[in-house]
Design an enzyme around this catalytic site. Structure first.
Site, PDB file in Angstrom:
ATOM      1  N   TYR A 266      15.653  30.151   8.494  1.00 52.63           N
ATOM      2  CA  TYR A 266      14.445  30.791   9.026  1.00 52.63           C
ATOM      3  C   TYR A 266      14.425  30.744  10.550  1.00 52.63           C
ATOM      4  CZ  TYR A 266      12.138  30.682   4.421  1.00 52.63           C
ATOM      5  OH  TYR A 266      11.792  30.864   3.107  1.00 52.63           O
TER       6      TYR A 266
ATOM      7  N   LYS B 214       0.841  -1.206   0.000  1.00 58.63           N
ATOM      8  CA  LYS B 214       0.000   0.000   0.000  1.00 58.63           C
ATOM      9  C   LYS B 214       0.877   1.257   0.000  1.00 58.63           C
ATOM     10  CE  LYS B 214      -0.312  -0.334   5.036  1.00 58.63           C
ATOM     11  NZ  LYS B 214      -1.074  -0.925   6.138  1.00 58.63           N
TER      12      LYS B 214
HETATM   13  C1  LIG Z   1      -0.310  -1.946   6.787  1.00 54.91           C
HETATM   14  C2  LIG Z   1      -0.891  -3.228   7.170  1.00 54.91           C
HETATM   15  C3  LIG Z   1      -0.089  -4.374   7.307  1.00 54.91           C
HETATM   16  C4  LIG Z   1       1.413  -4.333   7.240  1.00 54.91           C
HETATM   17  O1  LIG Z   1       1.925  -3.807   8.443  1.00 54.91           O
HETATM   18  P1  LIG Z   1       3.485  -3.674   8.732  1.00 54.91           P
HETATM   19  O2  LIG Z   1       3.545  -3.243  10.142  1.00 54.91           O
HETATM   20  O3  LIG Z   1       4.002  -2.639   7.788  1.00 54.91           O
HETATM   21  O4  LIG Z   1       4.091  -5.005   8.482  1.00 54.91           O
HETATM   22  C5  LIG Z   1      -0.719  -5.578   7.552  1.00 54.91           C
HETATM   23  N1  LIG Z   1      -2.068  -5.644   7.670  1.00 54.91           N
HETATM   24  C6  LIG Z   1      -2.859  -4.568   7.573  1.00 54.91           C
HETATM   25  C7  LIG Z   1      -4.324  -4.709   7.748  1.00 54.91           C
HETATM   26  C8  LIG Z   1      -2.301  -3.323   7.342  1.00 54.91           C
HETATM   27  O5  LIG Z   1      -3.098  -2.241   7.259  1.00 54.91           O
END
Ligand SMILES: *Cc1c(COP(=O)(O)O)cnc(C)c1O
Length: 372
Positions: A263, A39
């Protein structure tokens, strides 16, 4: 692919991502599936390149957040399951069926939307059921699990490929919530088995894998560990480093003792200094909260970020680096093996996930390792 004009270069080692996936898989019992969570464009590193490489390694299960992410992934993955964590509604159902994406069904309304899509298509559609076991975010609450368990018609036309839940504090192995969630998950799985039969289940993210085999079920869902971040924060990192980030020095200036930099005049120079101005800023995800805290590497030395991070620039104190090295056109290392995403996250007061997913789109992404 390489671009001489790039002033920020993000190098992503696909061989290291593949090695991390194999290493996670090697912790599982034979037959347990290792998915890949890609994702947010593969946590900022490029979902299509990473997924194509992991597909070549044998991975067949990919998780994305949104339908659009699933559609772009489907272009490079002719087969293999693509699960959409956001689920489905009446506005997205047609796109999901067209691109053969599998929604993660998070509540009864989503179950209904997907059931209607199956009826409209006149076929059976694959789905994942997401049960909430304590996150209190997405996922069927307990009363909805009970309804699905007792009213089989709710899932008419749906083929449940997987039943999943998500851990709240898996990176803290000692947190009792891990066991609580596992017990709730088991109770819901057995309640559902009455109407659904026994289905493959999934509970663990990256850190969850390290909680042991009781948390593995039929499939694990690592994300961040694939990208080299330590899934066991209180122990040495078992993963391989995946990325490097280098950015170009645009100007080097001498500044008198007693002057300030940037800044808000937040850094006062205690000695006559040389300051390197580097082409990366908060618009590139180099978070402003790292002002006066982060550091870069140049000529074998660690050089501190002095003054505020601005939109397109950071300023480094390079007084101790020879002028032949600290010069315009040279590249400094902002992320490497000695100072990585975790160090920058600590200095910026955030978590590695936020550093990764903020990595800017102005950086040129260069991929190392074999690409299918
Ligand atoms: C993002 C996510 C993962 C992966 O999590 P990590 O901590 O990056 O391994 C797994 N399951 C779900 C439902 C997620 O939203």
């Amino acid at each position: 692919m390489t671009n001489e004009r790039s002033s920020g270069i993000l190098t992503i080692d696909l061989d290291a991502v593949a090695a991390n996936w194999r290493s996670l898989k090697s912790r599982l019992q034979a037959g347990t599936l290792c998915a890949a969570v890609v994702k947010a464009d593969g946590y900022g590193l490029g979902a299509t390149r990473i997924a194509a490489r992991l597909y070549a390694e044998g991975c067949r299960d990919f998780f994305v957040a949104t339908p659009d992410e699933g559609i772009s992934l489907r272009r490079v993955l002719p087969d293999g399951a693509i699960y959409v964590l956001a689920g489905v509604d009446s506005a997205t159902a047609a796109a999901l069926t067209e691109h053969r994406l599998t929604p993660v069904l998070n509540h009864l309304g989503q179950i209904e939307a997907w059931r209607k899509a199956a009826a409209a298509a006149g076929s059976t559609l694959p789905s994942v059921l997401h049960l909430d076991t304590g996150m209190n975010r997405l996922g069927l609450p307990r009363d909805e699990v009970a309804r699905v368990a007792s009213e089989a018609p709710l899932l008419a036309g749906l083929k449940t490929r997987l039943v999943m839940s998500h851990l709240v504090s898996s990176e803290l192995a000692s947190d009792p919530l891990n066991e609580t969630q596992r017990a709730r998950f088991d109770a819901s799985l057995s309640a559902l088995s009455a109407s659904l039969g026994t289905k493959p289940a999934s509970l663990a993210n990256s850190s969850g894998i390290f909680l042991g085999p009781a948390f593995h079920y039929a499939m694990v869902r690592p994300g961040v560990a694939l990208y080299g971040v330590n899934p066991t924060p209180n122990a040495p990192n078992p993963m391989m480093e995946v990325l490097r980030l280098a950015a170009k020095i645009l100007q080097v200036r001498r500044v008198d003792r007693g002057e300030t930099v940037g800044y808000g005049a937040t850094h006062l120079l205690p000695r006559p200094s040389r300051i390197a101005v580097v082409a990366a800023g908060y618009a590139d995800g180099f978070l402003r909260s790292a002002s006066n805290r982060a550091s870069a590497r140049l000529g074998g030395l660690s050089v501190p970020v002095v003054g505020r991070v601005s939109m397109d620039l950071i300023t480094l104190d390079v007084t101790d680096v020879p002028e032949t090295i600290a010069r315009p056109g040279a590249f400094v290392d902002l992320l490497d093996g000695t100072y990585n995403v975790e160090h920058l996250a600590t200095d910026a007061g955030t978590i590695p996930y936020e550093i990764l997913t903020a990595l800017g789109h102005r950086y040129e992404r260069r991929y190392l390792g074999t690409s299918p």
